[in-house]
Motif scaffolding. Structure first.
Motif, PDB file in Angstrom:
ATOM      1  N   ASP A 123      -1.940  -0.342   5.876  1.00 31.93           N
ATOM      2  CA  ASP A 123      -2.353   0.211   7.165  1.00 31.93           C
ATOM      3  C   ASP A 123      -3.864   0.143   7.383  1.00 31.93           C
ATOM      4  O   ASP A 123      -4.347   0.555   8.424  1.00 31.93           O
ATOM      5  N   GLN A 124      -4.607  -0.362   6.389  1.00 35.37           N
ATOM      6  CA  GLN A 124      -6.072  -0.368   6.539  1.00 35.37           C
ATOM      7  C   GLN A 124      -6.661  -1.780   6.538  1.00 35.37           C
ATOM      8  O   GLN A 124      -6.451  -2.557   5.605  1.00 35.37           O
TER       9      GLN A 124
ATOM     10  N   ASP B 128      -0.294   5.094   0.665  1.00 36.22           N
ATOM     11  CA  ASP B 128      -0.601   6.132   1.653  1.00 36.22           C
ATOM     12  C   ASP B 128      -0.605   5.598   3.079  1.00 36.22           C
ATOM     13  O   ASP B 128      -1.329   4.668   3.407  1.00 36.22           O
TER      14      ASP B 128
ATOM     15  N   ASP C  32       0.858  -1.177   0.000  1.00 33.15           N
ATOM     16  CA  ASP C  32       0.000   0.000   0.000  1.00 33.15           C
ATOM     17  C   ASP C  32       0.902   1.237   0.000  1.00 33.15           C
ATOM     18  O   ASP C  32       2.059   1.165   0.411  1.00 33.15           O
TER      19      ASP C  32
HETATM   20 MG   LIG Z   1      -3.032   3.243   3.307  1.00 32.72          MG
END
Ligand SMILES: [Mg+2]
Length: 176
Positions: A117-118, A35, A33
């Motif tokens: 991160d999600q 962002d 990923d």
């Molecule tokens: Mg992200």
């Protein structure tokens, strides 16, 4: 059945990943990923440590590809800076996003880890594809408004993940 919202590993940052162990485990490729995993949200700045880490990843013989739901212009600069391919407007958590990244790298699902991160895009999508999943703590709190809404749901899931870590179902490498 594996809980689709739980990662296999939870770390503070990509820099904390045990690359040697992952290689031994059979991982040969990373779908990354962008962002808040590689850079701050909507920033093209890549920290020197991340550039060095990416070089180590390549030196160890891993392949890597960025898969981001963000647009091409945003993704291309970072991917080129790191010298790795990318899939933009990926549409995670849809399977197609991950299939495209696997295709770009020429990698098989069972040797590939997704890093993000999600929970509801990176981890859910990766688990549905049968990929090894690695959750990282977001680099920065400033982010897309839609993501902020999802974070509220993530907090609930994170509570369960912490329980799963205690029970040994999730491998935590968090420094706490
Ligand atoms: Mg992200």
């Amino acid at each position: 059945m594996k809980e689709y919202l739980y990662p296999d590993v939870y770390v503070e940052s990509i820099l904390d990943l045990p690359l040697g162990k992952l290689y031994q485990y059979g991982i040969r490729a990373f779908i990354m990923d962008l962002d808040n995993t590689v850079t701050e949200w909507n920033s093209c700045e890549v920290r020197d440590e991340v550039v060095a880490w990416m070089q180590e990843v390549k030196d160890r013989g891993f392949k890597a590809c960025i898969a981001s739901n963000n647009g091409r212009e945003r993704v291309v600069a970072v991917a080129e800076g790191l010298g790795i391919p990318f899939v933009s407007k990926a549409g995670k958590p849809r399977r197609r996003a991950f299939q495209r990244a696997l295709q770009v790298m020429g990698s098989a699902a069972d040797e590939t880890a997704v890093i993000g991160d999600q929970i509801f895009t990176d981890i859910l999508g990766g688990n549905r594809m049968g990929l090894f999943t690695i959750l990282v703590v977001p680099i920065n709190k400033r982010e897309f408004i839609g993501t902020r809404v999802m974070r509220k749901f993530e907090i609930m899931v994170l509570r369960n993940i912490r329980k799963a870590i205690k029970q040994g179902d999730v491998n935590s490498l968090l420094n706490d």
